[in-house]
Design a protein around this motif. Sequence first.
Motif, PDB file in Angstrom:
ATOM      1  N   TYR A 191      -7.136  -3.252  -0.791  1.00 13.84           N
ATOM      2  CA  TYR A 191      -7.538  -1.993  -0.163  1.00 13.84           C
ATOM      3  C   TYR A 191      -9.042  -1.784  -0.295  1.00 13.84           C
ATOM      4  O   TYR A 191      -9.711  -1.364   0.656  1.00 13.84           O
TER       5      TYR A 191
ATOM      6  N   LEU B 206      -4.979   4.169  -4.242  1.00 15.41           N
ATOM      7  CA  LEU B 206      -4.997   3.018  -3.336  1.00 15.41           C
ATOM      8  C   LEU B 206      -6.198   2.118  -3.604  1.00 15.41           C
ATOM      9  O   LEU B 206      -6.102   0.887  -3.512  1.00 15.41           O
TER      10      LEU B 206
ATOM     11  N   TRP C 117       0.835  -1.203   0.000  1.00 11.82           N
ATOM     12  CA  TRP C 117       0.000   0.000   0.000  1.00 11.82           C
ATOM     13  C   TRP C 117       0.873   1.258   0.000  1.00 11.82           C
ATOM     14  O   TRP C 117       0.570   2.235  -0.673  1.00 11.82           O
TER      15      TRP C 117
END
Length: 217
Positions: A200, A194, A119
């Motif tokens: 995510y 993201l 991430w």
Amino acid sequence: MTHKYRPLTPGLLVEGSDGPYLASLVQRQLDRLIHQYSSRTVEVLRCEVSAVRTNDKPERVLRAAEVLARDCDVVFVHGDEDAREERLKLVAELEQRRGLAPRAGVPVPLVPVLMTESWMLADRKALEQVVGAEPLKAYPYTSPSALEGHVTMKGSKEKRNPKQVWKALLGPEGREVLSDRAELLVRRTNLDVLEQLPSYRKWCEDTARALRTLNFL
């Protein structure tokens, strides 16, 4: 319609030293979800981070999670991909116990594919603002979705995971650089980027479901 004020307190049990990054990310993503979907006036308070790590002894982690759940509305349980089953088991146990204490915080798994670094590395533009463009000349990802796999860096035949990529870009002091600038990286990161990562998006969906359970959304 009268918009009633409600504070929202998040809690976090983290694996390793990813606390500064994940705590900031939790707060920012909660703010985003509230802004997008809530008709209430909700203030997202500072994320409470437990001193107990999720890779500690299971009984100690469970006790720490229960303590956190007494004061927090949502409790995020973090782990890398290789610990997914253990984290999901802990979340299930917390959910079961919440049936006996409904005022306790709702547990939510926070498991990036591979590891948190996947991430952290997603938004190249944000990284350039935080660490500079020079180290990122060797940035190997062609798209955010590539973060959820192993990649080969220029000049190497071996495939590397995100933690190894981060070290290759920033050198042996990469972890210290990351810790020092974690909150700045979160502020600079485009959450739309993201959200191109399936892991995510899954976390955001689980979080939104928890907020609906608590009538924040």
